[in-house]
Design an enzyme around this catalytic site. Structure first.
Site, PDB file in Angstrom:
ATOM      1  N   ASN A  10      16.487  44.923 -20.026  1.00 17.17           N
ATOM      2  CA  ASN A  10      15.994  46.285 -20.249  1.00 17.17           C
ATOM      3  C   ASN A  10      16.611  47.213 -19.209  1.00 17.17           C
ATOM      4  O   ASN A  10      16.251  47.146 -18.037  1.00 17.17           O
ATOM      5  CB  ASN A  10      14.463  46.293 -20.147  1.00 17.17           C
ATOM      6  CG  ASN A  10      13.890  47.683 -20.275  1.00 17.17           C
ATOM      7  OD1 ASN A  10      14.546  48.590 -20.792  1.00 17.17           O
ATOM      8  ND2 ASN A  10      12.667  47.866 -19.809  1.00 17.17           N
ATOM      9  N   TRP A  11      17.526  48.076 -19.677  1.00 14.35           N
ATOM     10  CA  TRP A  11      18.230  48.950 -18.728  1.00 14.35           C
ATOM     11  C   TRP A  11      17.380  50.144 -18.294  1.00 14.35           C
ATOM     12  O   TRP A  11      17.810  50.936 -17.442  1.00 14.35           O
ATOM     13  CB  TRP A  11      19.526  49.470 -19.355  1.00 14.35           C
ATOM     14  CG  TRP A  11      20.573  48.431 -19.590  1.00 14.35           C
ATOM     15  CD1 TRP A  11      20.502  47.094 -19.301  1.00 14.35           C
ATOM     16  CD2 TRP A  11      21.865  48.639 -20.179  1.00 14.35           C
ATOM     17  NE1 TRP A  11      21.668  46.464 -19.665  1.00 14.35           N
ATOM     18  CE2 TRP A  11      22.515  47.387 -20.213  1.00 14.35           C
ATOM     19  CE3 TRP A  11      22.530  49.750 -20.684  1.00 14.35           C
ATOM     20  CZ2 TRP A  11      23.802  47.227 -20.736  1.00 14.35           C
ATOM     21  CZ3 TRP A  11      23.806  49.597 -21.199  1.00 14.35           C
ATOM     22  CH2 TRP A  11      24.434  48.342 -21.215  1.00 14.35           C
ATOM     23  N   LYS A  12      16.229  50.320 -18.915  1.00 14.23           N
ATOM     24  CA  LYS A  12      15.383  51.495 -18.611  1.00 14.23           C
ATOM     25  C   LYS A  12      16.239  52.771 -18.729  1.00 14.23           C
ATOM     26  O   LYS A  12      17.048  52.856 -19.630  1.00 14.23           O
ATOM     27  CB  LYS A  12      14.733  51.364 -17.234  1.00 14.23           C
ATOM     28  CG  LYS A  12      13.970  50.057 -17.094  1.00 14.23           C
ATOM     29  CD  LYS A  12      13.276  49.921 -15.778  1.00 14.23           C
ATOM     30  CE  LYS A  12      12.703  48.520 -15.643  1.00 14.23           C
ATOM     31  NZ  LYS A  12      11.262  48.523 -15.534  1.00 14.23           N
ATOM     32  N   HIS A 109       5.867  49.032 -23.679  1.00  9.87           N
ATOM     33  CA  HIS A 109       6.250  48.748 -22.284  1.00  9.87           C
ATOM     34  C   HIS A 109       5.290  49.503 -21.355  1.00  9.87           C
ATOM     35  O   HIS A 109       4.882  50.626 -21.648  1.00  9.87           O
ATOM     36  CB  HIS A 109       7.695  49.189 -22.035  1.00  9.87           C
ATOM     37  CG  HIS A 109       8.227  48.694 -20.730  1.00  9.87           C
ATOM     38  ND1 HIS A 109       7.914  49.307 -19.533  1.00  9.87           N
ATOM     39  CD2 HIS A 109       9.017  47.636 -20.428  1.00  9.87           C
ATOM     40  CE1 HIS A 109       8.505  48.642 -18.551  1.00  9.87           C
ATOM     41  NE2 HIS A 109       9.175  47.622 -19.064  1.00  9.87           N
ATOM     42  N   GLU A 204       3.901  41.017 -19.164  1.00 10.24           N
ATOM     43  CA  GLU A 204       4.416  41.714 -17.984  1.00 10.24           C
ATOM     44  C   GLU A 204       3.266  42.329 -17.206  1.00 10.24           C
ATOM     45  O   GLU A 204       2.837  43.454 -17.512  1.00 10.24           O
ATOM     46  CB  GLU A 204       5.342  42.844 -18.421  1.00 10.24           C
ATOM     47  CG  GLU A 204       6.538  42.392 -19.227  1.00 10.24           C
ATOM     48  CD  GLU A 204       7.675  43.386 -19.071  1.00 10.24           C
ATOM     49  OE1 GLU A 204       8.678  43.015 -18.468  1.00 10.24           O
ATOM     50  OE2 GLU A 204       7.531  44.525 -19.509  1.00 10.24           O
ATOM     51  N   GLY A 210       9.066  46.142 -11.293  1.00 14.19           N
ATOM     52  CA  GLY A 210       9.814  47.008 -10.384  1.00 14.19           C
ATOM     53  C   GLY A 210       9.314  46.993  -8.953  1.00 14.19           C
ATOM     54  O   GLY A 210       9.714  47.822  -8.145  1.00 14.19           O
ATOM     55  N   SER A 247       9.907  41.834 -12.099  1.00 11.91           N
ATOM     56  CA  SER A 247      10.696  41.471 -10.918  1.00 11.91           C
ATOM     57  C   SER A 247      11.392  40.114 -11.046  1.00 11.91           C
ATOM     58  O   SER A 247      11.461  39.339 -10.088  1.00 11.91           O
ATOM     59  CB  SER A 247       9.819  41.510  -9.661  1.00 11.91           C
ATOM     60  OG  SER A 247       9.344  42.826  -9.444  1.00 11.91           O
ATOM     61  N   GLY A 268      14.356  43.736 -15.867  1.00 13.44           N
ATOM     62  CA  GLY A 268      14.572  45.176 -15.721  1.00 13.44           C
ATOM     63  C   GLY A 268      15.688  45.484 -14.741  1.00 13.44           C
ATOM     64  O   GLY A 268      16.870  45.382 -15.081  1.00 13.44           O
TER      65      GLY A 268
HETATM   66  P1  PGA Z   1      11.683  44.719 -13.471  1.00  8.60           P
HETATM   67  O1  PGA Z   1      11.326  45.373 -14.891  1.00  8.60           O
HETATM   68  O2  PGA Z   1      12.451  43.457 -13.764  1.00  8.60           O
HETATM   69  O3  PGA Z   1      12.510  45.758 -12.801  1.00  8.60           O
HETATM   70  O4  PGA Z   1      10.419  44.441 -12.790  1.00  8.60           O
HETATM   71  C1  PGA Z   1      10.796  44.633 -15.912  1.00  8.60           C
HETATM   72  C2  PGA Z   1      10.666  45.456 -17.160  1.00  8.60           C
HETATM   73  O5  PGA Z   1      11.479  46.302 -17.484  1.00  8.60           O
HETATM   74  O6  PGA Z   1       9.695  45.290 -17.860  1.00  8.60           O
END
Ligand code: PGA
Length: 288
Positions: A10-12, A109, A204, A210, A247, A268
């Site tokens: 997931n590139w956000k 999400h 999640e 994050g 994470s 992420g």
């Molecule tokens: P992360 O994000 O790996 O940066 O914690 C996870 C996600 O996008 O759900």
């Protein structure tokens, strides 16, 4: 040999340019396509890159060293709207995504949900409710998109305040997730065809996303087992893949994937670092 693990990158809201997006996509897909017994790989870029990346994927202008054959990597949208047409400025429908060759949509999400914690309410990102998430799921499945539904409790276990003070709240976390599933998957069965392949769940815990503080793999496995048991029961009769997210990186992914009930990972921040991506794919492939 166990079933293939599934990786969702997931590139956000990154990267900043199409050039960088194509480069990251090419590096990820090259690595995924080259790795023997590779884990299944899904990339979820921002909406604005989907059209170009879909063309790169079918190698209309791909430059991948693995050649111009069709890549096995699939594309996901990070969001979708439930209505099908016209007066919804700024929204993107499931049929638009399908038309671009996008196969999956991430729905619910935590960065888009409105959260209510045990300690009081707080909102995040898109302020989406379970009712909106349910509509998105049903519309996506109807349009033939596969759904990656994200669920997870907002407060770290052990930090819930009850009348007896702070308690370890695995029970509260499980109830929270059960409640989310019930609301998000309302009226699902009549819309889910064929049954299992069109639904993936990503567990999640919000507090791990994050933050650099991933869940304890044993606790994530326990929650994923719990989710699987809910979905296996008569009401749903489903056996979807259930992934862990929060994470995840190349240093900790093996500790999650070694649990047979954890079918993969939603990654992420690490998905924006090519070296991390390569290592994650290689590790996951060895565990298939
Ligand atoms: P992360 O994000 O790996 O940066 O914690 C996870 C996600 O996008 O759900």
């Amino acid at each position: 040999m166990s079933a293939k693990k599934l990786l969702i990158f997931n590139w956000k809201m990154a990267p900043d340019s199409l050039k960088e997006a194509i480069s990251l996509f090419e590096r990820t897909r090259t690595c995924a396509d080259k790795t023997r017994n590779h884990a299944e790989t899904i990339i979820a870029p921002p909406f604005v890159y989907l059209s170009n990346l879909s063309k790169v994927k079918s190698s209309l202008f791909g430059r991948s060293p693995v050649g111009r054959q069709k890549s096995k990597v699939a594309l996901a949208a990070q969001n979708v709207f439930w209505e099908d047409s016209v007066a919804y400025t700024g929204e993107i429908s499931a049929s638009m995504l399908k038309d671009l060759g996008v196969e999956y949509a991430i729905i619910g999400h935590s960065e888009r949900r409105k959260y209510l914690s045990a300690e009081g309410g707080f909102a995040s990102g898109g302020n989406e409710t379970d009712k909106m998430i349910n509509k998105k799921i049903l519309a996506s499945l109807k349009a033939g998109l596969k759904v990656i539904l994200c669920v997870g409790e907002p407060t770290q276990r052990g930090q819930t305040r009850t009348e007896r003070g702070l308690t370890r709240n695995i029970k509260w976390a499980k109830n929270y997730v059960k409640n989310q599933l019930e609301k998000d998957l309302k009226n699902l069965i009549q819309n889910l065809k064929p049954k299992t392949q069109n639904l993936i769940i990503a567990y999640e815990p919000l507090w791990s996303i994050g933050t650099g503080h991933s869940d304890a793999p044993q606790d994530a496995a326990e929650m994923i087992n719990f989710i699987k048991n809910i979905l296996k029961a008569k009401t749903y009769n489903l056996k979807p893949k259930v992934l862990y997210g929060g994470s995840v990186n190349s240093k900790n992914i093996a500790k999650f994937l070694k649990h047979p009930e954890i079918d993969g990972a939603l990654v992420g921040h690490a998905s924006l670092k090519p070296k991390e991506v390569k290592a994650i794919i290689e590790i996951a492939s060895k565990m298939c």
